[in-house]
Design an enzyme around this catalytic site. Structure first.
Site, PDB file in Angstrom:
ATOM      1  N   MET A  30      35.421  58.520  36.196  1.00 27.97           N
ATOM      2  CA  MET A  30      34.292  59.078  36.051  1.00 27.97           C
ATOM      3  C   MET A  30      33.905  60.289  37.016  1.00 27.97           C
ATOM      4  SD  MET A  30      31.789  56.377  34.417  1.00 27.97           S
ATOM      5  CE  MET A  30      31.549  55.314  35.867  1.00 27.97           C
ATOM      6  N   HIS A  34      37.336  59.566  45.275  1.00 28.27           N
ATOM      7  CA  HIS A  34      37.466  59.133  46.772  1.00 28.27           C
ATOM      8  C   HIS A  34      39.013  58.585  46.710  1.00 28.27           C
ATOM      9  CE1 HIS A  34      37.322  54.920  44.786  1.00 28.27           C
ATOM     10  NE2 HIS A  34      36.139  55.267  44.202  1.00 28.27           N
ATOM     11  N   HIS A  37      40.410  56.475  43.859  1.00 27.49           N
ATOM     12  CA  HIS A  37      41.102  57.260  42.728  1.00 27.49           C
ATOM     13  C   HIS A  37      42.494  57.778  43.145  1.00 27.49           C
ATOM     14  CE1 HIS A  37      36.436  57.359  41.996  1.00 27.49           C
ATOM     15  NE2 HIS A  37      36.967  56.960  40.837  1.00 27.49           N
ATOM     16  N   GLY A 150      42.624  50.922  38.158  1.00 25.54           N
ATOM     17  CA  GLY A 150      42.330  50.178  39.498  1.00 25.54           C
ATOM     18  C   GLY A 150      41.994  48.603  39.201  1.00 25.54           C
ATOM     19  N   ARG A 190      29.725  54.204  43.655  1.00 28.62           N
ATOM     20  CA  ARG A 190      28.426  53.925  43.800  1.00 28.62           C
ATOM     21  C   ARG A 190      27.825  53.423  45.389  1.00 28.62           C
ATOM     22  NH1 ARG A 190      29.227  51.406  38.227  1.00 28.62           N
ATOM     23  NH2 ARG A 190      27.761  52.576  37.113  1.00 28.62           N
TER      24      ARG A 190
HETATM   25  P1  AMP Z   1      35.466  54.980  37.796  1.00 31.82           P
HETATM   26  O1  AMP Z   1      35.553  56.486  38.209  1.00 31.82           O
HETATM   27  O2  AMP Z   1      34.729  54.153  39.008  1.00 31.82           O
HETATM   28  O3  AMP Z   1      35.524  54.814  36.492  1.00 31.82           O
HETATM   29  O4  AMP Z   1      37.029  54.674  38.278  1.00 31.82           O
HETATM   30  C1  AMP Z   1      38.169  55.398  37.783  1.00 31.82           C
HETATM   31  C2  AMP Z   1      39.407  54.330  38.133  1.00 31.82           C
HETATM   32  O5  AMP Z   1      39.563  54.127  39.388  1.00 31.82           O
HETATM   33  C3  AMP Z   1      39.352  52.915  37.410  1.00 31.82           C
HETATM   34  O6  AMP Z   1      40.637  52.510  36.990  1.00 31.82           O
HETATM   35  C4  AMP Z   1      38.949  52.186  38.659  1.00 31.82           C
HETATM   36  O7  AMP Z   1      39.381  50.614  38.483  1.00 31.82           O
HETATM   37  C5  AMP Z   1      39.632  52.904  39.736  1.00 31.82           C
HETATM   38  N1  AMP Z   1      39.007  52.360  40.980  1.00 31.82           N
HETATM   39  C6  AMP Z   1      37.925  52.809  41.368  1.00 31.82           C
HETATM   40  N2  AMP Z   1      37.676  52.322  42.800  1.00 31.82           N
HETATM   41  C7  AMP Z   1      38.808  51.966  43.169  1.00 31.82           C
HETATM   42  C8  AMP Z   1      39.382  51.500  44.435  1.00 31.82           C
HETATM   43  N3  AMP Z   1      38.483  51.029  45.516  1.00 31.82           N
HETATM   44  N4  AMP Z   1      40.585  50.881  44.383  1.00 31.82           N
HETATM   45  C9  AMP Z   1      41.360  51.257  43.387  1.00 31.82           C
HETATM   46  N5  AMP Z   1      41.052  51.722  42.489  1.00 31.82           N
HETATM   47  C10 AMP Z   1      39.820  52.069  42.077  1.00 31.82           C
END
Ligand code: AMP
Length: 282
Positions: A30, A34, A37, A150, A190
């Site tokens: 999304m 960081h 990702h 993740g 977040r």
């Molecule tokens: P998001 O942008 O939050 O939807 O996350 C995108 C992808 O990055 C998802 O597969 C999450 O599980 C992964 N992700 C987010 N934060 C972390 C983290 N701290 N460590 C590993 N993977 C992460």
């Protein structure tokens, strides 16, 4: 680096890559990228010759009153980071191109409720239908050989795995461990909602997971007492726990105390921010 906004354009490009015998690894996000990702993107490069990253704040997975509007959108900074890593393409659609007739008129993918109506699915009704639907659609667009997720979003990972298995989707789901700040806080877009004071308390979530793990490993059999103690500790540290659970790592079913591997999962509010974290007990 190519930037695609329209599903059909990227779908065509993916077909060309496949005809040229290239392999494709895909990282759905999304945005507001960081290091967590980026660890997924780096993994993608070890698997395939082409890496595609999507940046899409998917309205279908947000409930009424959740943070869809506030969710940080930092496309230019994200783009610069992905460019440096030599990502082949970014998919950056709008809600209008993903849901042209509106969300209410779009086909949805419902993974069985025993996995999607518990834990985060209980607190966020419809969330995992939104996730499964957008991931199914993204996989059709990108047509990757690998998709990397993740373990931070542990329940989401299991939901995606089940969807891919049940619907015979021809993609390997690869998972990566939780990437943490030095003080243990799991990285998350977040986290930027936290005030300075809340940011100082936030690592207590990861510490609580460690405490629970140690209690399990030292032979504590009464999981409900362990869970209640953890909730009290979190409340004392200014969190409002949503859930603290000890579950089977494979299917999130309730375990017997001898079962392994287990996963400890916590969701808790710190002020207006809902944080999640988890820890495996082998
Ligand atoms: P998001 O942008 O939050 O939807 O996350 C995108 C992808 O990055 C998802 O597969 C999450 O599980 C992964 N992700 C987010 N934060 C972390 C983290 N701290 N460590 C590993 N993977 C992460």
């Amino acid at each position: 680096m190519l930037i695609y906004k329209l599903p059909q354009d990227l779908q065509q490009q993916s077909q060309i890559w496949r005809q040229q015998q290239e392999t494709i690894a895909f990282v759905p996000t999304m945005g507001n990228l960081h290091a967590g990702h980026l660890s997924l993107v780096e993994k993608a490069f070890t698997l395939a010759s082409r890496v595609v990253v999507s940046i899409f704040v998917n309205p279908l997975q947000f409930g009424a009153g959740e943070d869809f509007n506030e969710y940080p959108r930092t496309f230019e900074a994200d783009q610069a980071q992905l460019q440096q890593l030599k990502v082949s393409a970014i998919f950056y659609p709008t809600p209008e191109t993903m849901y042209p007739q509106g969300m209410a008129y779009h086909t949805t993918v419902q993974v069985p409720e025993d996995l999607t109506n518990i834990l985060c699915g209980q607190s966020r009704p419809g969330h995992f239908t939104g996730v499964a639907t957008v991931v199914a659609k993204l996989l059709q667009i990108v047509q990757p050989h690998y998709a990397i997720f993740g373990e931070k979003d542990y329940q989401q990972l299991l939901v995606i795995r089940q969807m891919v298995t049940d619907l015979l989707m021809p993609v390997d789901i690869v998972s990566m461990p939780i990437y943490r700040e030095e003080d243990g806080l799991a990285m998350s877009s977040r986290n930027r909602y936290l005030t300075q004071k809340q940011r100082q308390s936030a690592p207590y979530l990861a510490k609580t997971l460690q405490d629970i793990k140690e209690k399990i490993l030292s032979g504590q059999q009464d999981f409900s007492t362990v869970i209640n103690e953890a909730k009290q500790q979190l409340i004392a540290a200014d969190f409002t726990p949503d859930y603290v659970e000890i579950r089977h790592a494979q299917d999130l079913k309730l375990p017997a105390y001898t079962d392994r591997p287990l996963v400890i999962l916590i969701a808790a509010w710190l002020g207006k921010t809902r944080l999640i974290d988890n820890l495996i007990v082998e």
